[in-house]
Design a protein around this motif. Sequence first.
Motif, PDB file in Angstrom:
ATOM      1  N   LEU B 446       0.818  -1.363   0.047  1.00  0.00           N
ATOM      2  CA  LEU B 446      -0.061  -0.086   0.140  1.00  0.00           C
ATOM      3  C   LEU B 446       0.793   1.139   0.036  1.00  0.00           C
ATOM      4  N   GLU B 450       0.072   3.654  -2.892  1.00  0.00           N
ATOM      5  CA  GLU B 450      -0.301   5.075  -2.346  1.00  0.00           C
ATOM      6  C   GLU B 450       0.679   6.123  -3.055  1.00  0.00           C
ATOM      7  N   THR B 464      -6.319   4.942  -0.895  1.00  0.00           N
ATOM      8  CA  THR B 464      -4.834   4.322  -0.588  1.00  0.00           C
ATOM      9  C   THR B 464      -4.501   4.799   0.636  1.00  0.00           C
TER      10      THR B 464
END
Lengths: 132, 595
Positions: B446, B450, B464
Amino acid sequence: MPKIMSLDELKSLRDNVKNKVDLREKGENVDEMVVIRVAMATCGIASGARDIMNYFADLIREENVNNIVITQSGCMGYCYAEPTVEVTLPGEEPVVYGHVTKEKAKEILDKHIKSGEMVDGIIPVAHKSIDE
Amino acid sequence: MSKYTMHILVCGGTGCISAQSNEIVEQLMFHINEANMSEEVQVLKTGCFGFCEKGPVVKILPDNTFYVQVTPEDAEELVKEHIVKGRKVERLLYVDPTTEEVVSDSKHMDFYKKQMRVALRNCGFIDPDNIEEYIARDGYAALGMALGMTQQEVIDEVKKSGLRGRGGGGFPTGLKWEFAYKNKADQKYVVCNADEGDPGAFMDRSILEGDPHSVVEAMAICGYAIGATKGLVYIRAEYPLAIKRLEKAINDAREYGLLGKDILGSGLEFDIEIKFGAGAFVCGEETALIHSMEGMRGEPTTKPPFPAESGYWEKPTNVNNVETFANIPVIFLKGADWFASIGTEKSKGTKVFALAGKINNVGLIEVPMGITLREVIYDIGGGIKDGKKFKAVQTGGPSGGCLTEKDLDTPIDFDNLLAKGSMMGSGGMIVMDEDNCMPAVAKFYLEFTEEESCGKCTPCRVGTKRLLELLEKITHGKGTMEDVDVLRELSQVIKDTALCGLGQTAPNPILSTLDVFYDEYIAHIKDKKCPAGECSALLQYIINDKCIGCTACARVCPVNCITGTVKQMHVVDQEKCIKCGACMDKCKFKAIIKQ
């Protein structure tokens, strides 16, 4: 390099450059190949081993035999009998020939390699290949 | 006719070059010259052999001897012993870790036994900078064959082979070509997507470094099939070696008349240009890639219209990945039926994977579709490092999911992996052992998505970020059970609403780990413990009775949280401790443990 203008020209170029990778393609399946190993130590070269090796290469190309690889080794220890050539048929024990001349080379190719019939000039020792 | 009787192949992939393979080549050449054998022995730099774990690799032919972890200093011995005297240098041969036997021929190594090289057929075999070596391997013959067929016949052949896109989506390649072919326009484009962005993936780079002509040839075939005269390769600028070799390949192909006008006298015109990407992950998405090539921001747009209809400069454009292209020439040379005979019912051919993580044989492998994960990890990969326990393997990178012990015997193909909650992806395989914490793994991916989110659509840009915050909370031991529900719900919303593939797949690592490793999330939330011992915020440093009171730990602690008098057992104040681990490193008596 002139441009390749047709598929035929591409094919003939491929045939001309095939030998660049030939050795590698055969080497991938070396277990199924006939291996001709020419002793290329100082003693061998002095007695003409390089000529013999080149002669083998020419013969194989002329006669278009596809299951042979030619390679070289160091001194096999039979300096008195140079040039020496070790021939290994797939799955068989290696055989060493001494005092190999061009005539002998031709005979080895025609008789031993092509029909499995050994010819004169074998060094009669229980020879073991260095790979073993 | 070359009089070379021996070839020495040295791996010239990025991995081996950083381990000094260029110097090895120089040293080998130097010593061969010294031995006066430069007429008999040829030294070549090839593409990647795949066995990166044991690199740099040197292979000597025709006796097919495979030397591993060679250094420039070994070159002299290799020449003097193997080349001059014909004796193998035993200490540089590969030793099978289980049988402890020396294996000199790569064909007999477990790493290679189950592999099948189609896309990588020339990698580690030819000199990628020499077009004639590619031609000697039937290079450009497939282009010649295709030019003798009609455009529809070429497309039908690709359709019949069952080839599916290797970039991750698995869309049938022949169908994609047909769409682009059927859309009429004055100009069409062929694009090669070489924007390989998954962490730990290096399949496309290795193909371009080891066999660039296979991609050039395939693009020309595609150009003929769909009626495009221009090809573009979108490649990230951080692949300098791949770019250099590709540039050389394109220039040589032009010089030989295999690119340009009137190719092979057929009247076909096709040329290729290279476009550099700055390495944004989102640019691997085809619409974002096209915008980036046009000089705009690398942001995706909604599909339809698909690029086959309106792509580069709003013209019909066919985008395929590097590995997909590398398979094309073989399909023509050996026939679509041959290709379709490999693999499973719906996934044909082979797949290249980059093995990375906690596995013994890190490297690049190519296996037939339908092989099991167990074979890949244990037979080819040599099992888990340091004899640890296998936990999971992440396939599909940041868009994929985790496969575990119970999936080990599943045949690997596009559909099976999807059914298991993961995906084929472009071919990265990251292996994890018992020391990997799964919520932390999800957090790692992530963090990546992100950061790589382009920010155009809200679900991805904000979503995200929120997912990452929740994961940070959980891995710091501050999570609640409600957070898990929010994670699930938000993940689903992002999947359903994000604009492009990046956002739509970004929650996959979370959903997959939640599914399979739910108990680890619970342990972080309820027990405030990290079972794998990876989340430092949840660990405690505790001093046990081995402590002799030497005071070394107390003196090294940066926050003075260790107290105790000399020759007495010390204590860590858990409230003040910042978990830096300095005390544990300092202790000579193994009296400080982390748990």
